[in-house]
Design a protein around this motif. Structure first.
Motif, PDB file in Angstrom:
ATOM      1  N   THR A 148       0.834  -1.191   0.000  1.00  0.00           N
ATOM      2  CA  THR A 148       0.000   0.000   0.000  1.00  0.00           C
ATOM      3  C   THR A 148       0.872   1.246   0.000  1.00  0.00           C
ATOM      4  O   THR A 148       2.010   1.232   0.499  1.00  0.00           O
ATOM      5  CB  THR A 148      -0.913   0.005   1.227  1.00  0.00           C
ATOM      6  OG1 THR A 148      -0.104   0.024   2.423  1.00  0.00           O
ATOM      7  CG2 THR A 148      -1.812  -1.227   1.225  1.00  0.00           C
ATOM      8  N   ALA A 149       0.329   2.313  -0.556  1.00  0.00           N
ATOM      9  CA  ALA A 149       1.076   3.568  -0.612  1.00  0.00           C
ATOM     10  C   ALA A 149       1.327   4.125   0.788  1.00  0.00           C
ATOM     11  O   ALA A 149       2.381   4.714   1.053  1.00  0.00           O
ATOM     12  CB  ALA A 149       0.314   4.580  -1.461  1.00  0.00           C
ATOM     13  N   GLY A 150       0.372   3.946   1.711  1.00  0.00           N
ATOM     14  CA  GLY A 150       0.550   4.448   3.065  1.00  0.00           C
ATOM     15  C   GLY A 150       1.709   3.782   3.786  1.00  0.00           C
ATOM     16  O   GLY A 150       2.496   4.444   4.462  1.00  0.00           O
TER      17      GLY A 150
ATOM     18  N   ARG B 233       3.974  11.739  -0.482  1.00  0.00           N
ATOM     19  CA  ARG B 233       2.854  10.795  -0.358  1.00  0.00           C
ATOM     20  C   ARG B 233       2.118  10.655  -1.697  1.00  0.00           C
ATOM     21  O   ARG B 233       1.769   9.544  -2.117  1.00  0.00           O
ATOM     22  CB  ARG B 233       1.899  11.255   0.730  1.00  0.00           C
ATOM     23  CG  ARG B 233       0.699  10.337   0.933  1.00  0.00           C
ATOM     24  CD  ARG B 233      -0.259  10.943   1.949  1.00  0.00           C
ATOM     25  NE  ARG B 233       0.288  10.942   3.281  1.00  0.00           N
ATOM     26  CZ  ARG B 233       0.173   9.931   4.131  1.00  0.00           C
ATOM     27  NH1 ARG B 233      -0.469   8.817   3.766  1.00  0.00           N
ATOM     28  NH2 ARG B 233       0.688  10.009   5.340  1.00  0.00           N
ATOM     29  N   ASP B 234       1.896  11.782  -2.380  1.00  0.00           N
ATOM     30  CA  ASP B 234       1.215  11.732  -3.677  1.00  0.00           C
ATOM     31  C   ASP B 234       2.056  10.993  -4.719  1.00  0.00           C
ATOM     32  O   ASP B 234       1.521  10.226  -5.527  1.00  0.00           O
ATOM     33  CB  ASP B 234       0.906  13.153  -4.164  1.00  0.00           C
ATOM     34  CG  ASP B 234      -0.104  13.862  -3.265  1.00  0.00           C
ATOM     35  OD1 ASP B 234      -0.809  13.154  -2.508  1.00  0.00           O
ATOM     36  OD2 ASP B 234      -0.177  15.102  -3.316  1.00  0.00           O
TER      37      ASP B 234
ATOM     38  N   SER C 293       1.820   7.263  -4.031  1.00  0.00           N
ATOM     39  CA  SER C 293       0.513   6.749  -4.439  1.00  0.00           C
ATOM     40  C   SER C 293       0.420   6.655  -5.955  1.00  0.00           C
ATOM     41  O   SER C 293      -0.090   5.654  -6.498  1.00  0.00           O
ATOM     42  CB  SER C 293      -0.595   7.662  -3.901  1.00  0.00           C
ATOM     43  OG  SER C 293      -0.555   7.738  -2.486  1.00  0.00           O
ATOM     44  N   ARG C 294       0.929   7.658  -6.650  1.00  0.00           N
ATOM     45  CA  ARG C 294       0.888   7.639  -8.113  1.00  0.00           C
ATOM     46  C   ARG C 294       1.751   6.497  -8.663  1.00  0.00           C
ATOM     47  O   ARG C 294       1.377   5.831  -9.635  1.00  0.00           O
ATOM     48  CB  ARG C 294       1.367   8.978  -8.650  1.00  0.00           C
ATOM     49  CG  ARG C 294       1.197   9.124 -10.161  1.00  0.00           C
ATOM     50  CD  ARG C 294       1.684  10.468 -10.640  1.00  0.00           C
ATOM     51  NE  ARG C 294       0.953  11.555 -10.020  1.00  0.00           N
ATOM     52  CZ  ARG C 294       1.456  12.369  -9.097  1.00  0.00           C
ATOM     53  NH1 ARG C 294       2.697  12.202  -8.682  1.00  0.00           N
ATOM     54  NH2 ARG C 294       0.718  13.328  -8.578  1.00  0.00           N
TER      55      ARG C 294
END
Length: 441
Positions: free
Chosen positions: A238-240, A353-354, A357-358
């Motif tokens: 997961t990105a988190g 963070r962006d 996620s991307r």
């Protein structure tokens, strides 16, 4: 003679092996990191910050100074021997040495040292940031170069199939099973495939030149690339979770944190300008005197005068700033800069963070597209094979066969592009997982 020939043959084989040595993506990235001009300039800056740190550390030591002066005086002045005013010509020679140490300066020296030490760490982090950016740029150019090089093979394969089909069409025309327009159409297809091959070869040369430029590699030297498509194992994450594990090691976040600390130290230094300064000093002094107006009478010996006139002193100095609006303004400005740096740190963390996620979304989407495109290539390959059989049996036109062949070619090219893109996206995700894009020696 035989031994000499053997040595020459071995040398030629070694040179040929080195000439044919291929460059992998990791090797290209490593070369670019070592030879990039911006990274080299940052390394020089890192050396300067190391020197600045040593200089700031030496500010804790006492300052020591020595002074020597000589003076000729004529006219009315004081005679040191009688301590009365006379009209005489004298020569005075003064010697002194003094040391001073700061006992309290509002933390300015301590914070300046901390700021210099922080600047050195920040400079090292900037090298890492520039190296990562250069690695990503080289990785992109490398993928483009590999894509164009491998597309040449697909274009050559397409041209070879078209030539073979043209030859078969001409024979069928001679047997009366194909018409003249079919032959002309196949000749046009061969010409088109030849043009596409030349265009693809030119694109490959341009992409290779772009890669050399990004690596700061000599444009005239040969650069044989490893065209093997490597695929890292794709794991679900997961990105988190990636952000929580990587944000402490991200060069951008490190630089932003260093900027916050640097602004804080600068604010403390400016605030310390409003506090008193306490210094302790000590020294020794002596002098030599000679009256040039007295003829026939010699002065006391030089060494004896230095010993007799020797004096020591010690002092304690307290400097208290009372009114200085410029200092107040500088402190207020430094505090505002500190607050702005904190906002910039929050923006950097949000951008990271962006980006993570991307990268995860792009990797997962590209993986799904690769799987689907493989099915399409298989289906287009079967369709082209059936169309080729129908064309030989006279059940399909040349135009329809050309359309089927072009569809297969475009599917293969698209699959190649997506596979290379997937490899790059996965490598970027691995970078966010803590795997370096480049290795330092």
């Amino acid at each position: 003679m035989k031994r000499t020939i053997y040595i020459l043959l071995i040398g030629l084989a070694t040179v040929q092996g080195k000439a044919q040595e291929t460059w992998t993506m990791d090797r290209c990235i490593q070369y670019a990191v070592e030879h990039a001009n911006d990274i080299r300039r940052q390394r020089m800056q890192n050396e300067q910050t190391a020197y600045d740190e040593k200089t700031a550390k030496m500010a804790f030591l006492p300052t020591v100074g020595a002074q020597v002066s000589g003076q000729y005086s004529w006219g009315r002045n004081i005679d040191p021997e009688t301590n009365t005013y006379n009209t005489i010509t004298t020569f005075n020679n003064y010697y002194s040495i003094a040391a001073e140490v700061t006992l309290f300066d509002g933390g300015r020296t301590l914070n300046a040292f901390r700021q210099a030490r922080l600047a050195r760490a920040n400079s090292a982090a900037r090298i890492e940031k520039l190296a990562d950016e250069r690695a990503i740029q080289v990785m992109t150019k490398f993928v483009e170069a590999i894509y164009n090089l491998k597309s040449i093979s697909l274009a050559e394969r397409k041209l070879s199939d078209s030539k073979a089909l043209l030859l078969k069409t001409r024979r069928l025309y001679e047997l009366g099973e194909k018409a003249r327009p079919d032959v002309v159409q196949m000749e046009s297809q061969v010409a088109e495939d030849g043009y596409n091959l030349l265009r693809q070869q030119n694109e490959a040369r341009l992409s290779l030149l772009a890669l050399k430029s990004e690596m700061n590699f000599p444009a005239g030297d040969s650069l044989a690339l490893d065209t093997t498509v490597y695929m890292d194992k794709v794991a679900s994450e997961t990105a988190g979770a990636l952000f929580e594990s990587f944000r402490c090691d991200a060069p951008d976040v490190k630089n932003a944190q260093y900027d916050v600390e640097n602004a804080r130290y600068n604010y403390l230094i400016q605030r310390g300008e409003r506090l008193p300064r306490l210094s302790l000093g000590l020294g020794i002094s002596t002098n030599y005197y000679k009256n040039l107006s007295r003829e026939g009478r010699s002065s006391e010996a030089f060494g004896r005068q230095l010993s007799n006139n020797l004096g020591e002193y010690v002092y304690l100095s307290l400097s208290v700033p009372i009114f200085n609006p410029a200092v107040w303004r500088s402190a207020r400005k430094a505090k505002t800069t500190w607050q702005q740096a904190q906002v910039a740190l929050e923006e950097t963390q949000r951008k990271l963070r962006d980006d993570i996620s991307r990268a995860v979304i792009d990797r997962d989407g590209c993986l799904a597209e690769v799987r689907q495109m493989r099915k399409k290539v298989e289906a287009d390959s079967v369709a082209y094979h059936l169309s080729h059989r129908k064309y030989e049996e006279g059940m399909l036109s040349t135009f329809d066969l050309h359309t089927s062949a072009q569809t297969l070619l475009q599917s293969r090219i698209r699959l190649l592009q997506m596979q290379l893109t997937l490899g790059m996206k996965q490598r970027l995700v691995n970078y966010y997982k803590g795997r370096k894009l480049w290795t330092s020696k």
